[in-house]
Design a protein around this motif. Structure first.
Motif, PDB file in Angstrom:
ATOM      1  N   ARG A  70       0.834  -1.196   0.000  1.00 50.54           N
ATOM      2  CA  ARG A  70       0.000   0.000   0.000  1.00 50.54           C
ATOM      3  C   ARG A  70       0.876   1.256   0.000  1.00 50.54           C
ATOM      4  O   ARG A  70       2.049   1.200   0.363  1.00 50.54           O
ATOM      5  N   PRO A  71       0.315   2.394  -0.392  1.00 48.78           N
ATOM      6  CA  PRO A  71       1.102   3.617  -0.527  1.00 48.78           C
ATOM      7  C   PRO A  71       1.898   4.014   0.711  1.00 48.78           C
ATOM      8  O   PRO A  71       3.006   4.543   0.594  1.00 48.78           O
ATOM      9  N   GLY A  72       1.364   3.748   1.905  1.00 50.84           N
ATOM     10  CA  GLY A  72       2.038   4.153   3.130  1.00 50.84           C
ATOM     11  C   GLY A  72       3.397   3.515   3.328  1.00 50.84           C
ATOM     12  O   GLY A  72       4.229   4.049   4.079  1.00 50.84           O
ATOM     13  N   SER A  73       3.657   2.400   2.669  1.00 50.75           N
ATOM     14  CA  SER A  73       4.937   1.710   2.831  1.00 50.75           C
ATOM     15  C   SER A  73       5.901   1.988   1.676  1.00 50.75           C
ATOM     16  O   SER A  73       6.982   1.409   1.615  1.00 50.75           O
ATOM     17  N   LEU A  74       5.522   2.890   0.769  1.00 54.24           N
ATOM     18  CA  LEU A  74       6.348   3.210  -0.391  1.00 54.24           C
ATOM     19  C   LEU A  74       7.028   4.558  -0.217  1.00 54.24           C
ATOM     20  O   LEU A  74       6.553   5.426   0.532  1.00 54.24           O
ATOM     21  N   SER A  75       8.126   4.756  -0.921  1.00 58.45           N
ATOM     22  CA  SER A  75       8.827   6.045  -0.878  1.00 58.45           C
ATOM     23  C   SER A  75       8.068   7.077  -1.704  1.00 58.45           C
ATOM     24  O   SER A  75       7.181   6.739  -2.499  1.00 58.45           O
ATOM     25  N   GLY A  76       8.442   8.346  -1.534  1.00 61.40           N
ATOM     26  CA  GLY A  76       7.789   9.410  -2.300  1.00 61.40           C
ATOM     27  C   GLY A  76       7.954   9.225  -3.796  1.00 61.40           C
ATOM     28  O   GLY A  76       7.005   9.425  -4.561  1.00 61.40           O
ATOM     29  N   GLY A  77       9.148   8.840  -4.232  1.00 59.84           N
ATOM     30  CA  GLY A  77       9.381   8.622  -5.651  1.00 59.84           C
ATOM     31  C   GLY A  77       8.571   7.466  -6.198  1.00 59.84           C
ATOM     32  O   GLY A  77       8.046   7.531  -7.319  1.00 59.84           O
ATOM     33  N   GLN A  78       8.457   6.405  -5.412  1.00 65.69           N
ATOM     34  CA  GLN A  78       7.656   5.253  -5.834  1.00 65.69           C
ATOM     35  C   GLN A  78       6.183   5.625  -5.945  1.00 65.69           C
ATOM     36  O   GLN A  78       5.497   5.239  -6.905  1.00 65.69           O
ATOM     37  N   ARG A  79       5.688   6.390  -4.989  1.00 62.85           N
ATOM     38  CA  ARG A  79       4.283   6.808  -5.037  1.00 62.85           C
ATOM     39  C   ARG A  79       4.006   7.679  -6.257  1.00 62.85           C
ATOM     40  O   ARG A  79       2.967   7.532  -6.909  1.00 62.85           O
TER      41      ARG A  79
END
Length: 250
Positions: free
Chosen positions: A130-139
């Motif tokens: 889910r988005p909360g576990s991804l980096s800013g660039g990944q999101r």
């Protein structure tokens, strides 16, 4: 997919008043001081904000005028902002698939499209996260994939690199350029960074207090900055980029 825009957008203290045409496959950059009205233009094109006067036509279809206001979900225009606004309860694959479904794909095809995008982005291993576990660039990359998976006729990009570190911003800039070239869709990009304009745009509209102070090919505007704002922008651009990239109109 020609865009013709004649915009009058009331704001507190002034009215944004601009007119421009964007040819199919071309990219227009909007630059200007903070509060000049750049995001107002993007929001008006997206349908989030109504015009005070004027008109917006895309591919000959009227999206807005004194009698018409087509809602955002019916404009077939993708919007990518500074914040990715991914659905927090959906994983990466489901977020991208949502865009594909919005573009008319059936469920299984949308899932395949999401998998293709994740592979393309080098994020296949993060499909179930889910988005909360991804980096800013990944999101941001997933947000771009979601926008493009919807097969928009045009893409609006409002400072998507501002919150990224230098490396992530560079990767994202390259990805956007590749995808615009691959799809052939036109785009409007808002940025404070000259490097974004040089790397991504064909034309540049400079907005100051709601009025266009420069409008033309990027190389021409950068070669003859006529306002204090644009002189500061050009001065901040590395000489190598100014000479090689801007001269070539990249």
């Amino acid at each position: 997919m020609t865009l013709q825009a004649r915009l009058e957008i009331p704001r507190s203290g002034f009215t944004v008043s601009v007119e421009f045409t964007l040819a199919p496959g071309k990219v227009l950059a909007l630059m200007g001081p903070s509060g000049a009205g750049k995001s107002s233009i993007v929001h008006a094109l997206a349908g989030i904000q109504q015009l005070g006067a004027g008109s917006i036509e895309l591919e000959g279809r009227v999206l807005a005028d004194e009698h018409t206001h087509v809602p955002p979900h019916r404009r077939h225009i993708g919007l990518l902002g500074q914040e990715p606004h991914l659905f927090p309860h959906l994983d990466a694959a489901q977020n991208i698939a949502f865009g594909a479904r919005a573009g008319g794909m059936e469920k299984r095809a949308a899932a395949r499209e999401a998998a293709r995008w994740l592979e393309r982005l080098g994020l296949a291993e993060f499909a179930a996260q889910r988005p909360g576990s991804l980096s800013g660039g990944q999101r941001q990359r997933i947000a771009l994939a979601r926008a493009l998976a919807a097969a928009p006729r045009m893409l609006l990009i409002d400072e998507p690199f501002a919150s990224l570190d230098v490396e992530a911003a560079g990767d994202m800039r390259l990805l956007v350029r590749e995808e615009l070239d691959r799809t052939g869709i036109s785009a409007v990009i808002v940025s404070h960074a000259a490097v974004d304009t040089v790397a991504l745009a064909d034309e540049l509209l400079v907005l100051e207090q709601g009025a266009a102070t420069h409008y033309g090919p990027v190389a021409e505007v950068f070669a003859a900055p006529a306002t204090r704002f644009m002189r500061a922008v050009v001065a901040a651009l590395p000489a190598s980029a100014r000479v090689t990239e801007a001269t070539d109109g990249v």
